[in-house]
Design an enzyme around this catalytic site. Sequence first.
Site, short mmCIF file in Angstrom:
data_model
loop_
_atom_site.label_atom_id
_atom_site.label_comp_id
_atom_site.label_asym_id
_atom_site.label_seq_id
_atom_site.Cartn_x
_atom_site.Cartn_y
_atom_site.Cartn_z
N SER A 223 2.27 26.89 -32.04
CA SER A 223 0.99 26.76 -32.74
C SER A 223 0.01 25.92 -31.94
O SER A 223 -0.30 26.26 -30.81
CB SER A 223 1.24 26.20 -34.14
N LYS A 227 -0.97 26.42 -27.97
CA LYS A 227 -2.27 26.48 -27.29
C LYS A 227 -2.16 25.61 -26.04
O LYS A 227 -2.62 25.96 -24.95
CB LYS A 227 -3.39 25.99 -28.21
N TRP A 314 -2.93 34.34 -40.32
CA TRP A 314 -3.90 33.34 -39.84
C TRP A 314 -3.97 33.34 -38.30
O TRP A 314 -5.01 33.15 -37.71
CB TRP A 314 -3.45 31.97 -40.37
N HIS A 365 4.95 31.09 -40.44
CA HIS A 365 4.46 30.35 -39.27
C HIS A 365 5.42 29.19 -38.98
O HIS A 365 5.47 28.22 -39.73
CB HIS A 365 3.07 29.81 -39.63
C1 GCU Z 1 -3.68 25.08 -38.39
C2 GCU Z 1 -4.68 25.54 -37.36
C3 GCU Z 1 -4.06 26.44 -36.31
C4 GCU Z 1 -2.83 25.80 -35.73
C5 GCU Z 1 -1.89 25.41 -36.82
C6 GCU Z 1 -0.64 24.66 -36.36
O1 GCU Z 1 -3.30 26.16 -39.18
O2 GCU Z 1 -5.74 26.15 -38.05
O3 GCU Z 1 -4.98 26.73 -35.28
O4 GCU Z 1 -2.24 26.66 -34.80
O5 GCU Z 1 -2.56 24.55 -37.74
O6 GCU Z 1 -0.70 23.93 -35.37
O7 GCU Z 1 0.39 24.79 -37.02
#
Ligand code: GCU
Length: 387
Positions: A223, A227, A314, A365
């Site tokens: 997540s 990134k 998402w 997720h």
């Molecule tokens: C939030 C955010 C995402 C990210 C996520 C995470 O949902 O909006 O961009 O990837 O957190 O880090 O679990």
Amino acid sequence: ILIKVHAQPGFQANYDESKVPPYTLPDVLTTTTNVPIRTKAAWEKVRRPEIIKLFEENVYGQMPKSYDRLTYSIAHKNTSAMTGKATLKEVTIEVVNHNKPIQIHLVLFLPNQRKKPAPLFLLINNRGKDNMDPTRAHKSDFWPAEMVIDSGYAVAAFHVSDLAPDDTAKYVNGVLQLYPEQLTANDGMKAIGAWAWGASRVLDYLEKDADIDAKKVAVVGHSRGGKASLWAAAEDPRFALCVTNCSGNTGAALSHRRFGETIGRINTVFPHWFANNYKKYNTNEDALPLDQHMLLAAIAPRPLYVTNASKDLWADPTGTFLSAKYAEKVYALYGLTSNLPTNPPAINQPITLPPIGYHNREGEHNLTAYDWRNFIQFATIYYKQRK
Ligand code: GCU
């Protein structure tokens, strides 16, 4: 429920495929001055550096290339960890710049059964520190260290808060103190850049650790950590392999495709993640001179494993798969044929053949043992091919 949780005035998330507006992506093999790139040499000399620069200026911010000093010490060692099958090293890595120090606390396990320096999986841990418990009193599938050790790999993790606390008010209390010029520049790095920078500093250490094969280090992130793992691997070609798990918006998913999280939403809720310049695109994705398939392509020819989870709309599974597909052409320049199917594969149908791996796991997720099993399989196939 998902839609409610993520609702934010002005940035309504779209989950309807038919409402994705038409978009045109920048071509990964055409320069900003419209020069077509046809060879590996032109890719490496012209287009790849241009892409890295575009991401530095517009998205993640600059990546500081030097520091004054890096030292490390083994704070704790246990040669009979995990009931004797591993050696634990808790390493404190200190980096100093402008007389300011930061410390990265690395938890590292080595398989005791090995004849050579070990290949390694490095996790950028963006969740609880208990996920990387050195005592193993607490075990978690987010970092299933025993499973990785049993597969013959070393496994390590550091926590993102050592580099930049994941907090809008506190993110400056870390690496940014070492690079004060980053704080005021519109293309200055923020938290995600700092985490990626931290992964490279861990690699600086790993290159000095004779127990590790530093030419076989995979960087893994989930997540927001995913990134960072992409950005780390794009910026630092020493990473042999990259895993980006459910990384979504400004990770592996396409931004021009407005599905799930958007740039406006991410910059509003997490203003401390990306460079100020990125905010220019909050409601103007079409003006972006890049998209995330170009970041994936910048990792080529090194293998890349991308994932989604079926309930994690998402993070836009379709846009993530497409992004990996559009990166294929750069792998092709290196003579590497992608094994991705034309359309997104069914749920729980992993593609673990290099150079680009992918799966859409059934469920939420998260980073799970299922995900790790596939990363290990992918890496093992790749390292066998490579030698
Ligand atoms: C939030 C955010 C995402 C990210 C996520 C995470 O949902 O909006 O961009 O990837 O957190 O880090 O679990």
